[in-house]
Enzyme design. Structure first.
Site, PDB file in Angstrom:
ATOM      1  CD  GLU A  42      42.010 -12.648  20.296  1.00 42.84           C
ATOM      2  OE1 GLU A  42      42.582 -11.700  20.890  1.00 42.84           O
ATOM      3  OE2 GLU A  42      42.441 -13.174  19.272  1.00 42.84           O
TER       4      GLU A  42
ATOM      5  CB  CYS B  55      46.258 -11.053  19.514  1.00 47.12           C
ATOM      6  SG  CYS B  55      45.669 -12.714  19.175  1.00 47.12           S
TER       7      CYS B  55
END
Length: 620
Positions: free
Chosen positions: A235, A269
């Site tokens: 990720e 993020c």
């Protein structure tokens, strides 16, 4: 609070307790908000510690009900130990108290969610390396670790170099709850520790959260050293956008913009990086945004009055400050508030851009880039966002239902949020993860994550190709492959007034290389059964052809290991997104992207479905 000092160091099956013999090699862990506050000491793992962990790793052989009970016991212990964990999150990671509460909740949710998904049918893959980031040093750390443990694997966990103390405490809690030390070992340290772990042939899987560049390095290292087909779950962040059109409620939009761009000092993020505002309302919305920013308090995260704390360290501070300084030189600063001069604080800043294409990289801090657009250019804006190649989160503020449908269908992002902010995904309600340059999938906290940690059903091909494939013809097939219709999305639980829908969408063409016609046909059928698209290679294809074939969503090979190694190497040499080599039976997340859509239904007049459920008249 500042009287407490913490320690961390390697925990391996050969030396499971700490303090340890090499405390003299420890280094201080510094509070990013107060550089004179030494939070604790950490002893980094040595090459000998790495060797000990790899040699001593043992899969967790307890039955799935025992593993689930232990993970739930650890979840209870996390809540009991909340005060210590909050202190660590504030002092070591610069977390405000509301962020610390949310992070603890997420960590607990991960433990309990994966515990409920463990099943007797799952067989462990073996040894997993889990490499977690500093921005969620408890939640993402435990999310990776608990998934691997729930499936019965052995785990070697390497936390971010900046935040070893909270991760060390989390491992102690798991050990005390009943996880064997040989099944969960802990190696703090820098990139050298992670590099050693991802380049060892004994590793059977890697879970990583961090930068795209680091993920690609890990991919190349695994291709050279690990068994072909060893899974990498990555990720990797993104350039996340939000579109606000002229029908949006400006007060609602500004609340969500501030939250998405500046909460956690922009160090998520999922954070909002580029805001597109329809020009018709831009002046009004920007006035409100500036006013809302002026109400923010930047300071010591331990104080309840603080809205955002520091960035993580001096290196991050310099990168962000240099970016702001260049924008200042260019005359593009639209608004900026103040921040303390001592500590690694960055003042929340808004920078004018012409569009997302002007952003060449992610600025991981409290910096919002703003562009305006005309209503007629909405499709172009979506194209520009998609063209960046990232696909993590996206936000939309509008009260036009048709526009919601159109944008949701066109945008390429793993998590789409309508009329709410785009941070704070909830385990089980909003499975989290991106596509393209933003990650490999499957989504954390979703139904397809845990199966990737379990051993796949093996698939052996006995055939061979008696003719060569035609790369030019395959190129045309890949480009023209028709995508099947996506199945209806699944409703996931959530609070009243919020819709959460989890959908599956074909990843794109997956090249089925056999070997042999029978195996290739079986691969095509397996991908089709999972909702994806398989393309039969129809012949022997040299590995080097994989470096240029495009578009390519995956490759399946059930043949000899030497060829598999060459295929893995070729795929790792490609630029752009990570493409998996599948050497066993594929799973759902190999065939399809997961996309989650979360809608605040209260922002556009309420949830008609909810009214119907209670017998009231539906209204639009």
């Amino acid at each position: 609070m500042h009287d407490a000092s913490f320690i961390a160091g390697p925990l391996t099956s050969s030396e499971p307790k700490y303090p340890r013999r090499r405390q003299e090699s420890s280094s201080p862990v510094i509070n990013p908000a107060q550089p004179d506050d030494i939070v604790g000491q950490v002893t980094p793992a040595s090459p000998a510690d790495v060797a000990d962990a790899l040699a001593g790793a043992e899969i967790w052989t307890a039955d799935h009900t025992t593993r689930a009970a232990v993970l739930c016991k650890a979840a209870d212990a996390l809540e009991t130990d909340a005060d210590t964990l909050f202190a660590l999150l504030a002092r070591e990671a610069g977390k405000t108290l509301p962020d610390a509460v949310a992070e603890l909740r997420e960590a607990v949710d991960f433990l309990r969610y994966y515990a409920t998904q463990a099943s007797p049918d799952m067989q462990a893959r073996g040894i997993w390396t889990c490499i977690s980031p500093w921005n969620f040093p408890l939640a993402i750390f435990l999310g990776q670790v608990s998934a691997a443990l729930a499936a019965g694997n052995a785990v070697i966990a390497k936390p971010a170099e900046q935040t070893p103390l909270v991760a060390f405490r989390a491992v102690q809690i798991l050990h005390d709850a009943g996880v064997p030390v040989a099944a969960l070992q802990f190696l703090p340290g820098g990139g050298d520790v992670g590099a050693a772990l991802t380049a060892d042939p004994r590793i059977n899987g890697v879970a990583f959260t961090g930068s795209t560049a680091t993920a690609l390095k890990i991919r190349a290292s695994m291709a050279a050293h690990c068994a072909p087909g060893t899974p990498l779950i990555a990720e990797t962040g993104g350039l996340n956008a939000m579109i606000v059109d002229s029908t949006a409620l400006p007060e609602h939009a500004v609340r969500d913009i501030v939250n998405g761009a500046f909460r956690s000092a922009g160090q998520r993020c999922s954070a909002l990086r580029c805001l597109y505002v329809q020009s018709d309302i831009a002046d009004k919305l920007m006035t409100m945004l500036k006013g809302a920013m002026d109400e923010l308090t930047v300071g010591d995260p331990w104080h309840l009055s603080t809205d955002l704390g520091p960035v993580i360290d001096a290196a991050a501070h310099k990168t962000i400050a240099d970016h702001i300084a260049q924008a200042q030189t260019d005359g593009r600063i639209l608004h900026q508030i103040s921040a303390p001069a001592t500590g690694h604080f960055i003042a929340p800043t808004v920078i004018r851009v012409t569009g997302i294409a002007q952003m060449t990289r992610e600025i991981f801090g409290p910096v919002l880039h703003v562009a305006t657009f005309e209503a007629r250019d909405l499709d172009r804006v979506i194209d520009d966002i998609n063209a960046m190649g990232y696909g993590l989160t996206f936000g939309l503020h509008t009260r036009i239902d048709d526009r919601v449908q159109t944008v949701v269908e066109r945008i390429e992002a793993g998590n789409i949020y309508v009329n709410r902010d785009q941070i704070g995904a909830v385990v089980g309600s909003q499975p989290f993860g991106g596509e393209g340059l933003s990650g490999t999938g499957p989504k954390a906290g979703g139904p397809h994550y845990l199966p990737r940690f379990a051993a796949p059903e093996p698939a052996q091909a006995t055939g061979i190709w008696d003719h060569a494939a035609d790369p030019a013809a395959l190129q045309k097939q890949l480009a023209a492959a028709p995508m099947p219709a996506s199945p209806a999305p699944t409703d996931l639980p959530g609070p009243t007034g919020e819709s959460n829908r989890h959908g599956l969408h074909p990843r794109g063409a997956i090249l089925c290389m056999g070997p042999g016609q029978k195996a290739a046909a079986a691969q095509v059928a397996a991908i089709a059964a999972l909702g994806g698209v398989g393309i039969n290679a129809d012949g022997d294809l040299p590995p080097e052809a994989l470096t240029t074939l495009t578009p390519l969503a995956g490759v399946i090979w059930w043949g000899d290991a030497a060829t598999a190694r060459a295929l893995e190497s070729a795929l790792s040499a490609r630029d752009g997104k990570i493409i998996a080599l599948i050497t066993g039976q594929p799973d759902r997340a190999h065939a399809c992207h997961e996309r989650h859509v979360c809608i605040d239904t209260t922002a556009a007049g309420g949830n008609a479905a909810l009214l119907a459920e209670v017998g009231g008249p539906a209204r639009t």
